[in-house]
Motif scaffolding. Sequence first.
Motif, mmCIF file in Angstrom:
data_model
loop_
_atom_site.group_PDB
_atom_site.id
_atom_site.type_symbol
_atom_site.label_atom_id
_atom_site.label_comp_id
_atom_site.label_asym_id
_atom_site.label_seq_id
_atom_site.Cartn_x
_atom_site.Cartn_y
_atom_site.Cartn_z
ATOM 1 N N UNK A 81 -15.281 2.218 4.931
ATOM 2 C CA UNK A 81 -15.460 3.419 4.108
ATOM 3 C C UNK A 81 -14.102 3.832 3.535
ATOM 4 N N UNK A 82 -14.086 4.136 2.243
ATOM 5 C CA UNK A 82 -12.847 4.473 1.537
ATOM 6 C C UNK A 82 -12.819 5.974 1.261
ATOM 7 N N UNK A 83 -11.909 6.653 1.900
ATOM 8 C CA UNK A 83 -11.746 8.097 1.717
ATOM 9 C C UNK A 83 -10.820 8.327 0.526
ATOM 10 N N UNK A 84 -11.403 8.581 -0.636
ATOM 11 C CA UNK A 84 -10.603 8.724 -1.851
ATOM 12 C C UNK A 84 -9.679 9.931 -1.795
ATOM 13 N N UNK A 85 -10.025 10.933 -1.023
ATOM 14 C CA UNK A 85 -9.153 12.090 -0.883
ATOM 15 C C UNK A 85 -7.826 11.756 -0.235
ATOM 16 N N UNK A 86 -7.797 10.640 0.480
ATOM 17 C CA UNK A 86 -6.569 10.218 1.154
ATOM 18 C C UNK A 86 -5.471 9.880 0.152
ATOM 19 N N UNK A 87 -5.841 9.439 -1.041
ATOM 20 C CA UNK A 87 -4.843 9.041 -2.041
ATOM 21 C C UNK A 87 -4.001 10.243 -2.452
ATOM 22 N N UNK A 88 -4.636 11.310 -2.869
ATOM 23 C CA UNK A 88 -3.886 12.489 -3.303
ATOM 24 C C UNK A 88 -3.182 13.162 -2.138
ATOM 25 N N UNK A 89 -3.790 13.101 -0.968
ATOM 26 C CA UNK A 89 -3.157 13.674 0.218
ATOM 27 C C UNK A 89 -1.811 12.998 0.484
ATOM 28 N N UNK A 90 -1.790 11.662 0.425
ATOM 29 C CA UNK A 90 -0.551 10.930 0.661
ATOM 30 C C UNK A 90 0.448 11.179 -0.466
ATOM 31 N N UNK A 91 -0.026 11.221 -1.695
ATOM 32 C CA UNK A 91 0.883 11.411 -2.825
ATOM 33 C C UNK A 91 1.484 12.814 -2.845
ATOM 34 N N UNK B 50 0.836 -1.205 0.000
ATOM 35 C CA UNK B 50 0.000 0.000 0.000
ATOM 36 C C UNK B 50 0.865 1.247 0.000
ATOM 37 N N UNK B 51 1.916 1.254 0.811
ATOM 38 C CA UNK B 51 2.807 2.412 0.897
ATOM 39 C C UNK B 51 3.538 2.625 -0.413
ATOM 40 N N UNK B 52 4.066 1.552 -0.998
ATOM 41 C CA UNK B 52 4.828 1.664 -2.247
ATOM 42 C C UNK B 52 3.976 2.215 -3.388
ATOM 43 N N UNK B 53 2.729 1.760 -3.473
ATOM 44 C CA UNK B 53 1.855 2.184 -4.566
ATOM 45 C C UNK B 53 1.068 3.448 -4.228
ATOM 46 N N UNK B 54 1.188 3.933 -2.993
ATOM 47 C CA UNK B 54 0.370 5.057 -2.524
ATOM 48 C C UNK B 54 -1.095 4.815 -2.875
ATOM 49 N N UNK B 55 -1.567 3.622 -2.538
ATOM 50 C CA UNK B 55 -2.911 3.187 -2.921
ATOM 51 C C UNK B 55 -3.527 2.376 -1.788
ATOM 52 N N UNK B 56 -4.850 2.278 -1.803
ATOM 53 C CA UNK B 56 -5.523 1.377 -0.885
ATOM 54 C C UNK B 56 -5.232 -0.069 -1.292
ATOM 55 N N UNK B 57 -5.082 -0.943 -0.322
ATOM 56 C CA UNK B 57 -4.965 -2.379 -0.559
ATOM 57 C C UNK B 57 -6.157 -3.054 0.107
ATOM 58 N N UNK B 58 -6.832 -3.919 -0.647
ATOM 59 C CA UNK B 58 -8.013 -4.633 -0.156
ATOM 60 C C UNK B 58 -7.740 -6.116 -0.309
ATOM 61 N N UNK B 59 -7.616 -6.805 0.815
ATOM 62 C CA UNK B 59 -7.169 -8.196 0.814
ATOM 63 C C UNK B 59 -8.194 -9.076 1.520
ATOM 64 N N UNK B 60 -9.147 -9.598 0.761
ATOM 65 C CA UNK B 60 -10.102 -10.566 1.297
ATOM 66 C C UNK B 60 -9.411 -11.922 1.392
ATOM 67 N N UNK B 61 -9.596 -12.621 2.512
ATOM 68 C CA UNK B 61 -8.807 -13.819 2.760
ATOM 69 C C UNK B 61 -9.655 -15.007 3.193
ATOM 70 N N UNK B 62 -9.122 -16.189 2.923
ATOM 71 C CA UNK B 62 -9.668 -17.422 3.482
ATOM 72 C C UNK B 62 -9.204 -17.549 4.936
ATOM 73 N N UNK B 63 -10.016 -18.250 5.754
ATOM 74 C CA UNK B 63 -9.684 -18.367 7.171
ATOM 75 C C UNK B 63 -10.090 -19.731 7.715
ATOM 76 N N UNK B 64 -9.282 -20.280 8.625
ATOM 77 C CA UNK B 64 -9.676 -21.442 9.407
ATOM 78 C C UNK B 64 -9.341 -22.772 8.771
ATOM 79 N N UNK B 65 -10.009 -23.816 9.266
ATOM 80 C CA UNK B 65 -9.788 -25.185 8.792
ATOM 81 C C UNK B 65 -10.763 -25.507 7.676
ATOM 82 N N UNK B 66 -10.235 -26.020 6.570
ATOM 83 C CA UNK B 66 -11.037 -26.275 5.378
ATOM 84 C C UNK B 66 -11.273 -27.766 5.183
#
Length: 273
Positions: free
Chosen positions: A249-259, A199-215
Amino acid sequence: MPKIAVLQMTSGIDPEANLAAIEKAAVEAAQADAMMLFTPEMAILLDRDRKRAGPWIESDGPRKVVERLEALQMELDLDIALGSMPVATGAGKWANRSFYFDEKSGGPILHYDKIHMFDVQLATGESWRESNAYEPGTEIVTVDNTPIGRLGLTVCYDLRFPALFEALGKRRCDAIAIPAAFTRPTGAAHWHVMLRARAIEASAFVIAAAQVGKHEDGRETYGHSLVVDPWGEVLLDMGGEESGLGFCDIDLGRIEEVRRQLPSLANKREIPN
């Protein structure tokens, strides 16, 4: 400020049951006014027994899943980022394929095939040879004009290869999806730190949906579905115990602020070999 939904799953060997869980989550996400739903890697079928999984993958099952999710997206007006499912390529191997369902593109459903194959021998004794059955993808894929801007598509093990994320950074992605089925040992060691770094390298949001537990197929996955902002701050962590639906909630203004504060993408120079 767009709201997204993240589905943490314990997918099993029955595609119909897994699809039903996604459909239920999609309805709940739409009722909560989310604009997008993200699911994990292998959300539709998680089965390390390739002989058992093969007949469904080689059948018209994957096509029917695509048709149902396409219809569901249109019914709910909810963009759906299916982390991945196995599909037959017609070339003797399968692809670990992500799909993005939205009605704005007006063309074929966008998809991304996982580029990096998980071929490892862990100290715990776990052995994984994804390339024995799966063909690696060759194309970088981004989705323009999503509710959270330009979205880059990746899958799980791709996380460990910075060149892919550098390419997505060059494309000025506003967010990057990293659906996963991380093992518990590798997740505990590396999951949070790598997602925050990407996320830091790309100056972008990262969204990581994951599997969990015993399958049902015997594996255990780490969970901790995350949403990370461009500064590396974790906005959502769904823990490592239970499946469920989370919102952010995704604050899109955060992208340009960080960049503006840290213009690493603009300052980047090519390093000679």
